[in-house]
Motif scaffolding. Structure first.
Motif, PDB file in Angstrom:
ATOM      1  N   MET A  57       0.824  -1.209   0.000  1.00 39.62           N
ATOM      2  CA  MET A  57       0.000   0.000   0.000  1.00 39.62           C
ATOM      3  C   MET A  57       0.860   1.263   0.000  1.00 39.62           C
ATOM      4  O   MET A  57       0.496   2.280  -0.588  1.00 39.62           O
ATOM      5  CB  MET A  57      -0.901   0.034   1.239  1.00 39.62           C
ATOM      6  N   LEU A  58       1.979   1.228   0.699  1.00 38.93           N
ATOM      7  CA  LEU A  58       2.769   2.443   0.907  1.00 38.93           C
ATOM      8  C   LEU A  58       3.886   2.615  -0.122  1.00 38.93           C
ATOM      9  O   LEU A  58       4.535   3.663  -0.169  1.00 38.93           O
ATOM     10  CB  LEU A  58       3.353   2.450   2.331  1.00 38.93           C
ATOM     11  N   GLU A  59       4.114   1.599  -0.923  1.00 39.21           N
ATOM     12  CA  GLU A  59       5.103   1.667  -2.013  1.00 39.21           C
ATOM     13  C   GLU A  59       6.417   2.308  -1.586  1.00 39.21           C
ATOM     14  O   GLU A  59       6.831   3.335  -2.141  1.00 39.21           O
ATOM     15  CB  GLU A  59       4.507   2.413  -3.211  1.00 39.21           C
ATOM     16  N   PRO A  60       7.112   1.699  -0.621  1.00 39.19           N
ATOM     17  CA  PRO A  60       8.365   2.291  -0.137  1.00 39.19           C
ATOM     18  C   PRO A  60       9.510   2.130  -1.132  1.00 39.19           C
ATOM     19  O   PRO A  60       9.469   1.234  -1.982  1.00 39.19           O
ATOM     20  CB  PRO A  60       8.653   1.493   1.132  1.00 39.19           C
ATOM     21  N   SER A  61      10.526   2.999  -0.989  1.00 43.28           N
ATOM     22  CA  SER A  61      11.740   2.848  -1.803  1.00 43.28           C
ATOM     23  C   SER A  61      12.645   1.791  -1.190  1.00 43.28           C
ATOM     24  O   SER A  61      13.294   1.035  -1.895  1.00 43.28           O
ATOM     25  CB  SER A  61      12.529   4.161  -1.865  1.00 43.28           C
ATOM     26  N   LEU A  62      12.680   1.797   0.150  1.00 45.54           N
ATOM     27  CA  LEU A  62      13.525   0.820   0.839  1.00 45.54           C
ATOM     28  C   LEU A  62      12.698   0.102   1.901  1.00 45.54           C
ATOM     29  O   LEU A  62      12.136   0.736   2.795  1.00 45.54           O
ATOM     30  CB  LEU A  62      14.717   1.520   1.506  1.00 45.54           C
ATOM     31  N   SER A  63      12.637  -1.218   1.777  1.00 47.70           N
ATOM     32  CA  SER A  63      11.907  -2.008   2.764  1.00 47.70           C
ATOM     33  C   SER A  63      12.887  -2.839   3.563  1.00 47.70           C
ATOM     34  O   SER A  63      13.789  -3.455   2.996  1.00 47.70           O
ATOM     35  CB  SER A  63      10.922  -2.954   2.069  1.00 47.70           C
ATOM     36  N   ILE A  64      12.684  -2.822   4.880  1.00 38.17           N
ATOM     37  CA  ILE A  64      13.491  -3.673   5.746  1.00 38.17           C
ATOM     38  C   ILE A  64      12.574  -4.773   6.265  1.00 38.17           C
ATOM     39  O   ILE A  64      11.550  -4.483   6.892  1.00 38.17           O
ATOM     40  CB  ILE A  64      14.062  -2.868   6.935  1.00 38.17           C
ATOM     41  N   LEU A  65      12.916  -6.001   5.953  1.00 39.93           N
ATOM     42  CA  LEU A  65      12.105  -7.114   6.429  1.00 39.93           C
ATOM     43  C   LEU A  65      12.823  -7.747   7.615  1.00 39.93           C
ATOM     44  O   LEU A  65      13.825  -8.437   7.444  1.00 39.93           O
ATOM     45  CB  LEU A  65      11.905  -8.161   5.324  1.00 39.93           C
ATOM     46  N   ASP A  66      12.305  -7.475   8.832  1.00 36.72           N
ATOM     47  CA  ASP A  66      12.975  -7.954  10.034  1.00 36.72           C
ATOM     48  C   ASP A  66      12.426  -9.326  10.428  1.00 36.72           C
ATOM     49  O   ASP A  66      11.344  -9.416  10.998  1.00 36.72           O
ATOM     50  CB  ASP A  66      12.781  -6.943  11.172  1.00 36.72           C
ATOM     51  N   GLU A  67      13.168 -10.343  10.108  1.00 34.60           N
ATOM     52  CA  GLU A  67      12.782 -11.727  10.423  1.00 34.60           C
ATOM     53  C   GLU A  67      11.350 -12.005  10.017  1.00 34.60           C
ATOM     54  O   GLU A  67      10.572 -12.570  10.783  1.00 34.60           O
ATOM     55  CB  GLU A  67      13.003 -12.012  11.907  1.00 34.60           C
ATOM     56  N   THR A  68      11.027 -11.576   8.821  1.00 35.33           N
ATOM     57  CA  THR A  68       9.675 -11.774   8.316  1.00 35.33           C
ATOM     58  C   THR A  68       9.362 -13.260   8.183  1.00 35.33           C
ATOM     59  O   THR A  68       8.207 -13.668   8.185  1.00 35.33           O
ATOM     60  CB  THR A  68       9.527 -11.040   6.972  1.00 35.33           C
ATOM     61  N   ASP A  69      10.400 -14.094   8.120  1.00 38.15           N
ATOM     62  CA  ASP A  69      10.173 -15.527   7.960  1.00 38.15           C
ATOM     63  C   ASP A  69       9.891 -16.246   9.274  1.00 38.15           C
ATOM     64  O   ASP A  69       9.412 -17.366   9.270  1.00 38.15           O
ATOM     65  CB  ASP A  69      11.377 -16.180   7.269  1.00 38.15           C
ATOM     66  N   SER A  70      10.147 -15.551  10.418  1.00 35.85           N
ATOM     67  CA  SER A  70       9.966 -16.274  11.678  1.00 35.85           C
ATOM     68  C   SER A  70       8.494 -16.555  11.929  1.00 35.85           C
ATOM     69  O   SER A  70       7.634 -15.703  11.701  1.00 35.85           O
ATOM     70  CB  SER A  70      10.573 -15.494  12.849  1.00 35.85           C
TER      71      SER A  70
END
Lengths: 450, 255
Positions: free
Chosen positions: B163-176
């Motif tokens: 939704m927010l269409e960021p330029s830089l996304s940080i995925l913090d342990e999105t797999d946990s």
């Protein structure tokens, strides 16, 4: 002689000196109780902080200034229609006005035949039997409070009578406006009677001009007959110069259902008491409150729910949001009498203090003398969830907006219990606006912009 | 084009220094993985980048799209196009996903000098982005993350990212905490949002997520410093051999 008894004596003497004037400006139903009220007030006095129930609100002190009263019923100028718009518009209601303590007749509202609403004395004169049967019957003048003083000086007010079996579809709205051009003590009396199986929605809106200081006492007596259904909303949006003492007495017969919501959105100092007597089997009461305060505003809600018979239910949910130097108090007493088996009673009071200087006092008090009951209570005082705030800010929501969303959500849990859809939306909007703009919410109110 | 440039970043929380001089550059279009053992400072780095108030930067600089990131408030960083997929998304009772998302989208548009989205435009956008991570329509009326399963919470993070269409996304342990199906949905969502103008930093313990989101560069973070930077093959090697050998090699190099 203590300050309190001196203050009390001031008022009993004032009554003695003006007795004829008080009676002349009122009606016999109200006049009949003045002797008893005078005796009660002389005996019990005005409530002060030495009483546990009034620990956080020294009401007697509010009566110390030399307030003027309009006992000879001077017709103060009223400019309701042109000068005032209540902030609960877009809701189709049958509208009534009290200007200070005077009922202002408005255009006839079409109500179902038999239903009567209007000035207390007008209604008492047109149907004396009913007013006499109910007036002063449950307003307890012996217990600590302002019922005696109110009964002593009240000259008029508002009354609704819905006879057996009738349903009023359109919500009734009573706008009480403090508008006198001088500082004043205003004494108001409300009487709501629902016969067996009757049904009513009643919205009370308290407003005030911000030019002057006021002290209001309001005593409301509500009778819900067998199987009756009442939705009642009491909304205060006054201002910093208003002291309000409101006492509500409610008696419910069997299988009656009452939803009661008290909202204090803007005020000066407020003390609301609600005494609910569940007197008939199977009666149910939802008693809720929202209190929002900042500056040096003070809001004190006291509730007493008396489970007198078996098989009744009561549920209380009170939420406070306090900012700056505001103070809040909540005390909720629930009494389950020895034979009141199968009582279900829940009480919750949740509070947010936004600053270190805001103060909240909360005191649940359960007295249970029956053994087969389900009763619970809970009280919390906390702050806004910092983790949620940060999460929202990370998504780009500015901090102020994030706070508004969180506070509105917090209060929203109470509004979820409002059954009248359009009113629920409207109240939600008012709450949100209160959080967004603080107490400068008089933009569309002509009183302040005159 | 340079997206993010971190130089000698030091930060502490509660008086304890966690980041001890991190330097890192991410260009537009790149995917970087940051791996490392527990307690090495991975989450601290992401929190510092998004401006969490509990962390204090004591030295160093961060330049994001040519601006000094560290002077901006968390919401301004978001408006600039920085997004964090939280390791533990926060539950917000009473605030519906719709109200939350509308506030976020319109705050960003306002910051960019755009008009707020119309109700219809907002609904259309929601529908499009929802489908990207297979979230059904009902979830928009639920309170933010309240009662969501672990998988739903993470999919919700990627939905918000979309939704927010960021330029830089940080995925913090999105797999946990994700099962293999949810992992695939999340990874596919991220991949479909990737472009030559956007970058992603994937913080993870495991190779698993990197099977789906292919990194261009892999960093190993240890004791508040980046001790090794290499190509994607490094992640595979770490999966096989663990971190001990990298740490040993790093410590040897100091002597």
């Amino acid at each position: 002689m203590s300050d309190r008894s001196m203050t009390t004596e001031t008022y009993t003497k004032l009554f003695g000196a003006n007795r004829r004037m008080v009676d002349q400006g009122s009606c016999s139903v109200m006049n009949n109780l003045r002797e008893e009220a005078l005796a009660s007030l002389s005996r019990s006095g005005l409530p002060d902080a030495s009483l546990e129930e009034y620990l956080h609100t020294d009401v007697a002190k509010w009566f110390e200034p030399d307030w003027g009263m309009n006992l000879n019923r001077l017709e103060l100028p009223v400019s309701l229609k042109s000068g005032f718009r209540c902030s609960v518009p877009n809701l189709s209601t049958a509208l009534y006005y009290l200007a200070d303590d005077r009922f202002v007749p408005s255009a006839d509202v079409a109500l179902p035949e038999g239903v009567v609403a209007g000035g207390l004395c007008d209604v008492a004169r047109s149907m004396p039997g009913v007013a006499e049967r109910y007036y002063g019957q449950i307003a307890d003048m012996k217990r600590p409070g302002i019922a005696a003083l109110n009964t002593l000086f009240a000259q008029d007010g508002f009354m609704v009578y819905v006879p057996e079996g009738l349903t009023v579809d359109k919500p009734l709205q009573l706008i009480s406006l403090l508008q006198s051009p001088v500082d004043m003590m205003v004494t108001r009396r409300l009487l709501v009677v629902l016969g067996r199986g009757a049904s009513l929605k009643l919205l009370l809106c308290d407003h005030a001009s911000d030019r002057h200081s006021y002290l209001t006492t309001q005593v409301t007596e509500v009778f819900a007959g067998e199987g009756a259904r009442l939705d009642m909303y009491d909304l205060e949006e006054t201002g910093p110069n208003v002291n309000r003492v409101s006492e509500l007495f409610l008696k419910q017969e069997s299988d009656s259902m009452v939803n009661m919501l008290t909202m204090t959105l803007n005020n000066g100092r407020t003390r609301n008491s609600c005494h609910a007597y569940l007197a008939g089997r199977g009666s149910a009461l939802n008693l809720d409150g929202i209190a929002i305060a900042n500056g040096s505003q003070h809001i004190d809600n006291y509730t007493f729910v008396d489970h007198q018979v078996p098989d009744c239910q009561s549920s209380e949910l009170f939420k406070y949001v306090l900012g700056e130097c505001a103070t809040g108090a909540f005390a909720g007493k629930v009494l389950v009498r020895p034979d009141s088996q199968r009582t279900v009673s829940h009480q919750t009071n949740r509070n947010i203090c936004l600053t270190r200087s805001a103060r909240m006092f909360t005191q649940p008090q359960l007295e249970i003398y029956a053994d087969d009951v389900k009763c619970s209570h809970g009280a919390t005082v906390g702050q806004l969830d910092e983790r949620a705030l940060f999460y929202m800010r990370q998504r780009g929501i500015p901090e102020e907006e994030a706070r508004t969303l969180l506070m509105t959500a917090f209060a929203g849990e109470v509004l979820d219990r409002v059954t009248l859809g359009p009113l629920q939306q409207r109240l939600r909007h008012l709450v949100e606006r209160r959080f967004r703009f603080g107490n400068n919410i008089c933009d569309d109110c002509h009183i302040c912009n005159r | 084009m340079n997206m993010l440039k971190i130089e000698n970043l030091h930060a502490k929380i509660g008086g304890k220094e966690i980041l001890k001089g991190i330097s890192l550059e991410v260009n537009a279009g790149e995917v970087h993985a940051i791996m490392g053992p527990n307690g090495s400072g991975k989450s601290t780095l992401s929190n510092v980048l998004v401006g969490h108030p509990e962390y204090e930067v004591t030295d160093g600089s961060v330049c994001f799209k040519g601006r000094d990131l560290l002077t901006l408030s968390p919401e301004e960083r978001s408006h600039e196009g920085l997004f964090l997929s939280f390791q533990y998304p926060v539950e917000i009772p009473g605030v519906s996903m719709t109200n939350f998302m509308r506030a976020a989208v319109n705050a960003r548009r306002k910051a960019l000098g755009q008009e707020p989205l119309s109700a219809a435009g907002f609904l259309k956008l929601v529908k499009e982005k929802r489908e990207l991570v297979s979230l059904d329509a009902r979830f928009m009326s639920r309170s933010v993350n309240e009662g969501f399963s672990g998988g739903e919470k993470k999919r919700n993070e990627i939905f918000q990212m979309a939704m927010l269409e960021p330029s830089l996304s940080i995925l913090d342990e999105t797999d946990s905490g994700l099962d293999i199906d949810a992992l695939r949905i999340v990874a596919e969502g991220v991949n479909r949002l990737k472009s030559a103008e956007t970058s992603v930093i994937v913080i993870t313990h495991y190779q698993r997520l990197l099977d789906y989101i292919k990194p261009d560069v892999v960093h190993v973070l240890y004791d508040g410093r980046i001790i090794r930077t290499d190509g994607p093959e490094l992640a595979l090697e770490l999966e096989k051999r663990g971190y001990d050998w990298v740490i040993r090699e790093f410590e040897d190099s100091l002597q």
